[in-house]
Design an enzyme around this catalytic site. Structure first.
Site: not given
Ligand code: NDP
Length: 293
Positions: A52, A96, A119
Site C-alpha cells: 500500500k 490493517q 476501507d
C-alpha cells in the site's frame, strides 16, 4: 476466452490517479495523505501494508505507517486512532486486519472517523453503500465493479452468483451488482456454506464471483459456457514448478474453467491489483472531501 487483466487495468488507473493527485497538489495545494495502522508482526499484514505504501508513492499520495506491538491494549489503539482522526493533515486511515484477539475489530472500525474510513468498513459507510449514496466503497468489491466496467461487460438483467458472503467481499459485491446502476441491475444469488445445490446455482450464473477462501474450488462442471468468472481467492500453495517452491492460486481452477468462460480473472494479476487501486481512489476522494464535506 478473454483474460481480464487486472494488473494492466490497475496500471492504467494508477496513471489516471497520479494525474489527479498532481492536479490537486498544484491547483488546491492539497497533498493527499493515507495513514495505516499496523499491529504486530504478521508477515502477510506487513506485506499488504508495504504494498500500500509503495502504491501510494507511485501515484504521489503521502503515506504514514503507525506500527504497534501485538500487546498494545485496545484503549491505547483507540487513542492512536483518535489522534489520527483529529489530524487535519491525514485524509484516510486504514487499520490493517486481522487484529490480535484481545482487541475488538468492531470497536476499532467504529472508532475511525467515517470521513477518513477509506476501507469503507465503518457502519456509516456500509449504510451509505446500501442506500446508493456517495461513499467509500470497500476496496475489493469496488475493484471488481471497475473491472466489469472497463471490460465493457454487460451486467443489466444478468444472473450473477456470488460464492461467499464475507463483510469485505461477498456481501458488498452482491449489493453493488443488484443496485439500479451500471454496472449493476443484475439478479444476484448469494451463496455460502449452508447453501444447498451450490454447484447447480453456480452453473446458472452469467457472472460468477468467487470469494470463498477455498483453493481451486470452482471447476469447469460448475460454470456455464460463456460465463464471466471473477476469482477473488488468493492462496499460496507448494509447487515444484517455481524456484521459490510455491505459487499463487485462486478459488477457481483456472486451467479447467478458462476453457468454458468468456472472460476470466487470473490469480495473481486479476482482482488483487485492483484492490489497492480502489484504496488509492478512496484516499483521493477523501482528500477532495467528496464524500463528507
Ligand atoms: P471469508 O473466509 O471471510 O469468507 C468466506 C465465505 O465463503 C463465507 O461466506 C463462507 O460461508 C463461504 N464458504 C467457505 N467455504 C465454503 C464452501 N465449501 N461452500 C460454500 N461456501 C463456502 O473470506 P473473504 O471474503 O475474506 O476472502 C475470500 C478469499 O478472497 C480468500 O482467499 C482471501 O484471501 C481472498 N481475498 C482476496 C482479496 C484480493 O484483494 N484479491 C481481498 C480479500 C480477500 P459462511 O459465511 O457460511 O461461513
Amino acid at each position: 476466452m478473454k483474460i481480464i487483466d487486472g494488473k494492466e487495468t490497475a496500471k492504467q488507473i494508477k496513471k489516471e490517479i497520479a494525474a489527479e493527485v498532481a492536479d490537486l497538489i498544484d491547483n488546491k495545494g492539497k497533498d493527499p495523505h493515507l495513514a495505516a495502522i499496523l499491529v504486530g508482526e504478521d508477515p502477510a499484514s506487513q506485506t499488504y501494508v508495504r504494498n500500500k505504501e509503495k502504491s501510494c508513492s507511485e501515484v504521489g499520495i503521502l503515506s504514514s505507517v503507525y506500527r504497534y506491538p501485538s500487546d498494545i491494549t485496545e484503549k491505547e489503539l483507540l487513542e492512536a486512532i483518535e489522534y489520527i482522526n483529529n489530524d487535519d493533515e491525514i485524509d484516510g486511515l486504514i487499520v490493517q486486519l486481522p487484529l490480535p484477539d484481545h482487541i475488538s475489530e468492531k470497536r476499532v472500525i467504529e472508532s475511525i472517523n467515517p470521513a477518513k474510513d477509506v476501507d469503507g468498513f465503518h457502519p456509516m459507510n456500509v449504510g451509505k453503500m446500501m442506500l446508493g449514496l456517495p461513499t467509500y466503497l470497500p476496496a475489493t468489491p469496488y475493484g471488481i465493479i471497475q473491472l466489469l466496467e472497463r471490460y465493457d461487460i454487460e451486467t443489466e438483467g444478468k444472473n450473477c452468483v456470488v460464492l461467499g458472503r464475507s463483510h469485505i467481499v461477498g456481501s458488498p459485491v452482491s449489493v453493488l451488482l443488484s443496485r439500479k446502476a451500471n454496472p449493476g441491475n443484475c439478479t444476484v444469488t448469494l451463496c455460502h456454506s449452508r447453501t444447498k445445490n451450490l454447484k447447480k446455482i453456480a452453473k446458472s450464473a452469467d457472472i460468477l464471483i468467487v470469494a470463498m477462501g477455498q483453493p481451486k474450488f470452482v471447476t469447469h462442471e460448475m460454470v456455464k459456457k460463456g460465463a464471466v468468472v471473477i476469482d477473488v481467492g488468493i492462496h499460496r500453495v507448494p509447487s515444484d514448478e517455481t524456484k521459490s517452491g510455491y505459487k499463487l492460486v485462486g478459488d477457481v481452477d483456472f486451467e479447467k474453467v478458462a476453457g468454458v468462460a468468456s472472460y476470466i480473472t487470473p490469480v495473481p494479476g486479476g482482482v488483487g491489483p485492483m484492490t489497492i487501486v480502489s484504496l488509492l481512489q478512496n484516499t483521493l476522494k477523501a482528500a477532495r472531501k467528496e464524500v463528507y464535506s
